[in-house]
Design a protein around this motif. Structure first.
Motif, PDB file in Angstrom:
ATOM      1  N   MET A  14       0.942  -1.108   0.034  1.00 12.59           N
ATOM      2  CA  MET A  14      -0.118  -0.086  -0.225  1.00 12.59           C
ATOM      3  C   MET A  14       0.932   1.245  -0.085  1.00 12.59           C
ATOM      4  O   MET A  14       1.524   1.210   0.725  1.00 12.59           O
ATOM      5  N   LEU A  33       1.817   5.160   0.210  1.00  7.77           N
ATOM      6  CA  LEU A  33       1.374   6.317   1.303  1.00  7.77           C
ATOM      7  C   LEU A  33       0.014   7.134   1.037  1.00  7.77           C
ATOM      8  O   LEU A  33      -0.652   7.172   1.947  1.00  7.77           O
ATOM      9  N   ARG A  37      -2.476   5.933  -0.548  1.00  7.67           N
ATOM     10  CA  ARG A  37      -3.765   5.159  -0.081  1.00  7.67           C
ATOM     11  C   ARG A  37      -3.727   5.147   1.672  1.00  7.67           C
ATOM     12  O   ARG A  37      -4.980   5.267   1.857  1.00  7.67           O
ATOM     13  N   LEU A  38      -2.576   5.017   2.218  1.00  5.56           N
ATOM     14  CA  LEU A  38      -2.634   4.892   3.795  1.00  5.56           C
ATOM     15  C   LEU A  38      -3.347   6.204   4.016  1.00  5.56           C
ATOM     16  O   LEU A  38      -4.177   6.312   5.032  1.00  5.56           O
ATOM     17  N   LEU A  39      -2.997   7.311   3.349  1.00  3.48           N
ATOM     18  CA  LEU A  39      -3.501   8.518   3.968  1.00  3.48           C
ATOM     19  C   LEU A  39      -4.899   8.796   3.740  1.00  3.48           C
ATOM     20  O   LEU A  39      -5.802   9.253   4.321  1.00  3.48           O
ATOM     21  N   ILE A  46      -6.824   6.102   3.710  1.00  4.10           N
ATOM     22  CA  ILE A  46      -7.688   5.491   4.822  1.00  4.10           C
ATOM     23  C   ILE A  46      -7.533   6.360   6.139  1.00  4.10           C
ATOM     24  O   ILE A  46      -8.529   6.437   6.675  1.00  4.10           O
ATOM     25  N   ALA A  47      -6.426   6.842   6.450  1.00  3.56           N
ATOM     26  CA  ALA A  47      -6.360   7.556   7.777  1.00  3.56           C
ATOM     27  C   ALA A  47      -7.459   8.677   7.703  1.00  3.56           C
ATOM     28  O   ALA A  47      -8.066   9.013   8.568  1.00  3.56           O
ATOM     29  N   SER A  71     -10.205   8.947   6.459  1.00  2.74           N
ATOM     30  CA  SER A  71     -11.478   8.371   6.598  1.00  2.74           C
ATOM     31  C   SER A  71     -11.779   7.595   7.905  1.00  2.74           C
ATOM     32  O   SER A  71     -12.930   7.374   8.142  1.00  2.74           O
ATOM     33  N   ILE A  72     -10.730   7.519   8.696  1.00  6.11           N
ATOM     34  CA  ILE A  72     -10.668   6.750   9.840  1.00  6.11           C
ATOM     35  C   ILE A  72     -11.978   7.344  10.723  1.00  6.11           C
ATOM     36  O   ILE A  72     -12.887   6.617  11.236  1.00  6.11           O
ATOM     37  N   ALA A 113      -7.555  -5.236  12.810  1.00  2.00           N
ATOM     38  CA  ALA A 113      -6.562  -5.048  12.122  1.00  2.00           C
ATOM     39  C   ALA A 113      -5.348  -6.024  12.617  1.00  2.00           C
ATOM     40  O   ALA A 113      -5.441  -6.511  13.649  1.00  2.00           O
ATOM     41  N   TYR A 167      -1.115  -6.214  12.341  1.00  2.00           N
ATOM     42  CA  TYR A 167      -0.076  -5.281  11.897  1.00  2.00           C
ATOM     43  C   TYR A 167       1.262  -6.401  12.219  1.00  2.00           C
ATOM     44  O   TYR A 167       1.297  -6.696  13.272  1.00  2.00           O
ATOM     45  N   ALA A 182      -6.370   6.733  16.840  1.00  2.00           N
ATOM     46  CA  ALA A 182      -5.969   7.021  15.560  1.00  2.00           C
ATOM     47  C   ALA A 182      -6.661   7.996  15.014  1.00  2.00           C
ATOM     48  O   ALA A 182      -7.881   8.364  15.561  1.00  2.00           O
ATOM     49  N   LYS A 183      -6.401   8.525  14.400  1.00  2.00           N
ATOM     50  CA  LYS A 183      -6.788   9.936  13.682  1.00  2.00           C
ATOM     51  C   LYS A 183      -6.579  10.102  12.167  1.00  2.00           C
ATOM     52  O   LYS A 183      -5.674   9.627  11.789  1.00  2.00           O
ATOM     53  N   ARG A 220      -5.960  13.020   9.271  1.00  2.00           N
ATOM     54  CA  ARG A 220      -5.047  14.349   9.102  1.00  2.00           C
ATOM     55  C   ARG A 220      -5.807  15.520   8.846  1.00  2.00           C
ATOM     56  O   ARG A 220      -7.212  15.346   8.341  1.00  2.00           O
ATOM     57  N   VAL A 226      -3.917  -3.421   2.598  1.00  2.00           N
ATOM     58  CA  VAL A 226      -2.762  -4.164   3.026  1.00  2.00           C
ATOM     59  C   VAL A 226      -1.595  -3.231   2.389  1.00  2.00           C
ATOM     60  O   VAL A 226      -1.547  -2.819   1.491  1.00  2.00           O
ATOM     61  N   MET A 236      -1.974  13.668  18.559  1.00  2.00           N
ATOM     62  CA  MET A 236      -2.978  13.229  17.689  1.00  2.00           C
ATOM     63  C   MET A 236      -3.524  14.400  17.126  1.00  2.00           C
ATOM     64  O   MET A 236      -4.058  14.520  15.901  1.00  2.00           O
ATOM     65  N   LEU A 260      -0.206   8.887  12.613  1.00  2.00           N
ATOM     66  CA  LEU A 260      -1.370   8.491  12.270  1.00  2.00           C
ATOM     67  C   LEU A 260      -2.067   7.411  13.318  1.00  2.00           C
ATOM     68  O   LEU A 260      -3.406   7.546  13.555  1.00  2.00           O
ATOM     69  N   SER A 268      -2.483  -4.714   7.916  1.00  2.00           N
ATOM     70  CA  SER A 268      -3.598  -4.718   7.262  1.00  2.00           C
ATOM     71  C   SER A 268      -4.870  -4.036   8.374  1.00  2.00           C
ATOM     72  O   SER A 268      -4.640  -4.557   9.591  1.00  2.00           O
TER      73      SER A 268
END
Lengths: 130, 130
Positions: A1, A3, A5-7, A9-10, A12-13, A67, A69, A127-128, A130, B23, B59, B66, B126
């Motif tokens: 994944m 960065l 895409r990660l962001l 996701i982040a 949307s958390i 999750a 990890y 978790a938060k 940005r 992932v 945070m 994150l 994940s």
């Protein structure tokens, strides 16, 4: 994944929530498990394939697996640490009984040279976006 | 955070994505750091207040922080494990230089009886919705 895409996701958390911060404290949150594994270097590729298959299947079919990890210790690539989040104790126990987890245990039992499983209590989980 | 809220969050984690599974692999993902701390039992309440304030501030004001997950080992409530996710190395370094982190280090330096910081490489990360 990547960065990016990660962001996404982040970001949307906690999109549905009115404030940025999300905090889970004490026993009311998810069940967290930590595993510390050492893998036989000669079997690392086979172990990696087996555990990744198991993790992907867990994420795909188990709603209560929130999750998984896994990281390796820098400079000790065969020493893995798992940080796992389950919705609740039942979700954790269901995971341990799942066919894909049982298959993973059977497949990898001679690949793992050291295994330490830690039960934990939640202290502060955040978790938060940005 | 209650389970309900967590599940709302979990359900939103990959809401923008077409498939359930997310992932992150290898070095392209976030920077993960693990910390293993033992706290002086007599100072646990003060430590808890200080670290939670620091985590909340991180945070709140640092986009690149994150997730900060902290748990205690069951039956050893003064043994804490931190699993921390940063967007990238710069975000991690910025965090270490932040005023709230520096204040935390100063405030808690005599409360922490053992400290182990682990650098890691990503193996398989994940998180998914239900």
């Amino acid at each position: 994944m990547g960065l990016k895409r990660l962001l996404i996701i982040a970001a949307s958390i906690i999109a549905p929530l009115p404030v940025q911060q999300v905090v889970a404290q004490e026993a009311k949150g998810p069940v967290i498990r930590i595993a510390e594994l050492e893998i036989d270097p000669a079997q690392m590729a086979a172990y990696s394939a087996a555990v990744k298959e198991e993790m992907e299947e867990s994420m795909r079919v188990e709603p209560g697996v929130l999750a998984l990890y896994a990281v390796s210790i820098k400079g000790q690539s065969h020493h893995l640490r798992f940080f796992e989040m389950y919705a609740d104790q039942a979700a954790y126990e269901s995971h341990r009984e799942s066919p894909h987890f049982r298959k993973y245990v059977e497949t990898t039992k001679d690949m793992i040279t050291s295994r330490k499983l830690l039960e934990t209590d939640n202290f502060q989980l955040s978790a938060k976006l940005r």
